[in-house]
Write a protein that holds these residues in place. Structure first.
Motif, PDB file in Angstrom:
ATOM      1  N   PRO A   1       0.837  -1.189   0.000  1.00  0.00           N
ATOM      2  CA  PRO A   1       0.000   0.000   0.000  1.00  0.00           C
ATOM      3  C   PRO A   1       0.882   1.252   0.000  1.00  0.00           C
ATOM      4  O   PRO A   1       1.917   1.279   0.650  1.00  0.00           O
ATOM      5  CB  PRO A   1      -0.791  -0.091   1.302  1.00  0.00           C
ATOM      6  N   SER A   2       0.481   2.242  -0.758  1.00  0.00           N
ATOM      7  CA  SER A   2       1.271   3.472  -0.798  1.00  0.00           C
ATOM      8  C   SER A   2       0.630   4.498   0.135  1.00  0.00           C
ATOM      9  O   SER A   2      -0.035   5.421  -0.301  1.00  0.00           O
ATOM     10  CB  SER A   2       1.369   3.990  -2.231  1.00  0.00           C
ATOM     11  N   ILE A   3       0.811   4.258   1.412  1.00  0.00           N
ATOM     12  CA  ILE A   3       0.271   5.153   2.417  1.00  0.00           C
ATOM     13  C   ILE A   3       1.419   5.626   3.300  1.00  0.00           C
ATOM     14  O   ILE A   3       2.415   4.922   3.462  1.00  0.00           O
ATOM     15  CB  ILE A   3      -0.835   4.471   3.254  1.00  0.00           C
ATOM     16  N   PRO A   4       1.299   6.826   3.861  1.00  0.00           N
ATOM     17  CA  PRO A   4       2.369   7.349   4.705  1.00  0.00           C
ATOM     18  C   PRO A   4       2.530   6.535   5.987  1.00  0.00           C
ATOM     19  O   PRO A   4       1.659   5.740   6.350  1.00  0.00           O
ATOM     20  CB  PRO A   4       1.906   8.769   5.050  1.00  0.00           C
ATOM     21  N   SER A   5       3.646   6.776   6.665  1.00  0.00           N
ATOM     22  CA  SER A   5       3.859   6.116   7.957  1.00  0.00           C
ATOM     23  C   SER A   5       2.828   6.635   8.949  1.00  0.00           C
ATOM     24  O   SER A   5       2.269   7.723   8.786  1.00  0.00           O
ATOM     25  CB  SER A   5       5.263   6.415   8.482  1.00  0.00           C
ATOM     26  N   ILE A   6       2.604   5.855  10.001  1.00  0.00           N
ATOM     27  CA  ILE A   6       1.621   6.269  11.002  1.00  0.00           C
ATOM     28  C   ILE A   6       2.069   7.558  11.688  1.00  0.00           C
ATOM     29  O   ILE A   6       1.240   8.413  12.008  1.00  0.00           O
ATOM     30  CB  ILE A   6       1.330   5.123  12.022  1.00  0.00           C
ATOM     31  N   ASP A   7       3.371   7.745  11.876  1.00  0.00           N
ATOM     32  CA  ASP A   7       3.859   8.991  12.486  1.00  0.00           C
ATOM     33  C   ASP A   7       3.546  10.190  11.605  1.00  0.00           C
ATOM     34  O   ASP A   7       3.170  11.254  12.095  1.00  0.00           O
ATOM     35  CB  ASP A   7       5.360   8.907  12.766  1.00  0.00           C
ATOM     36  N   GLU A   8       3.699  10.015  10.296  1.00  0.00           N
ATOM     37  CA  GLU A   8       3.379  11.096   9.358  1.00  0.00           C
ATOM     38  C   GLU A   8       1.877  11.406   9.377  1.00  0.00           C
ATOM     39  O   GLU A   8       1.469  12.565   9.342  1.00  0.00           O
ATOM     40  CB  GLU A   8       3.832  10.701   7.949  1.00  0.00           C
ATOM     41  N   ILE A   9       1.068  10.374   9.452  1.00  0.00           N
ATOM     42  CA  ILE A   9      -0.384  10.575   9.524  1.00  0.00           C
ATOM     43  C   ILE A   9      -0.749  11.347  10.788  1.00  0.00           C
ATOM     44  O   ILE A   9      -1.525  12.303  10.746  1.00  0.00           O
ATOM     45  CB  ILE A   9      -1.128   9.219   9.456  1.00  0.00           C
ATOM     46  N   ILE A  10      -0.170  10.957  11.921  1.00  0.00           N
ATOM     47  CA  ILE A  10      -0.436  11.653  13.189  1.00  0.00           C
ATOM     48  C   ILE A  10      -0.015  13.120  13.087  1.00  0.00           C
ATOM     49  O   ILE A  10      -0.756  14.020  13.497  1.00  0.00           O
ATOM     50  CB  ILE A  10       0.280  10.933  14.355  1.00  0.00           C
ATOM     51  N   ASP A  11       1.176  13.361  12.524  1.00  0.00           N
ATOM     52  CA  ASP A  11       1.655  14.739  12.358  1.00  0.00           C
ATOM     53  C   ASP A  11       0.714  15.545  11.472  1.00  0.00           C
ATOM     54  O   ASP A  11       0.384  16.689  11.777  1.00  0.00           O
ATOM     55  CB  ASP A  11       3.067  14.771  11.756  1.00  0.00           C
ATOM     56  N   ASN A  12       0.283  14.945  10.365  1.00  0.00           N
ATOM     57  CA  ASN A  12      -0.612  15.654   9.449  1.00  0.00           C
ATOM     58  C   ASN A  12      -1.956  15.961  10.113  1.00  0.00           C
ATOM     59  O   ASN A  12      -2.521  17.031   9.910  1.00  0.00           O
ATOM     60  CB  ASN A  12      -0.812  14.852   8.164  1.00  0.00           C
ATOM     61  N   PHE A  13      -2.461  15.012  10.899  1.00  0.00           N
ATOM     62  CA  PHE A  13      -3.711  15.256  11.624  1.00  0.00           C
ATOM     63  C   PHE A  13      -3.569  16.455  12.547  1.00  0.00           C
ATOM     64  O   PHE A  13      -4.488  17.267  12.665  1.00  0.00           O
ATOM     65  CB  PHE A  13      -4.119  14.012  12.434  1.00  0.00           C
TER      66      PHE A  13
END
Length: 150
Positions: free
Chosen positions: A7-19
């Motif tokens: 899957p081409s999804i960001p890392s969970i840390d990146e998702i948390i930062d973006n949120f």
């Protein structure tokens, strides 16, 4: 077993930062939908009853590949849904657990992550329950991989 594209999804840390950068919930919803669009869709041959997650109002499929490294089972997940927001929730969950050891998956708390992102309070109870069903399925797959010695 058919191999799955990563899957081409960001890392969970990146998702948390973006949120954390998105203050408005409309922007966060759009981001969740965007995460879902970033995933490769499952092929029709992988949209089976075996891969279907029970307990979700929308249709959700999770395909699991178990591999061994140093005699420890690692699980890679690929998922899909027929609903845009749910597909984004799948992306967030897979970002947190896919590619990890079965024991790490069982030690993780995706529900706490879900709540940390504020998703529990901003989604319908059906979607929240569906997320919990996805987590349950992933945990079962991790338990099975440990029991089987993969």
């Amino acid at each position: 077993m058919e191999s799955l594209p990563a899957p081409s999804i960001p890392s969970i840390d990146e998702i948390i930062d973006n949120f954390s950068l998105l203050e408005e919930w409309d922007d966060r919803y759009r981001y969740v939908i965007e995460l879902g669009r970033g995933m490769s869709p499952l092929s029709e041959s992988q949209r089976t009853e075996v891969n279907k997650v029970q307990g979700c109002a929308s249709q959700v499929w999770l395909a699991t590949i178990v591999s061994l490294a140093d005699n420890r089972p690692f699980l890679t997940f690929h998922g899909d849904s027929d609903a845009h927001i749910v597909r984004g929730l799948v992306a967030i969950l897979l970002s947190a657990v896919s590619g990890k050891q079965a024991s790490e998956i069982l030690a993780a708390d995706p529900i706490a992550l879900f709540d940390r992102l504020g998703l529990g309070e901003h989604l319908t109870p059906q979607r929240s329950n569906g997320f919990r069903s996805m987590v349950g399925r992933i945990r079962n797959d991790a338990r099975d991989a440990l029991a089987d010695g993969a």
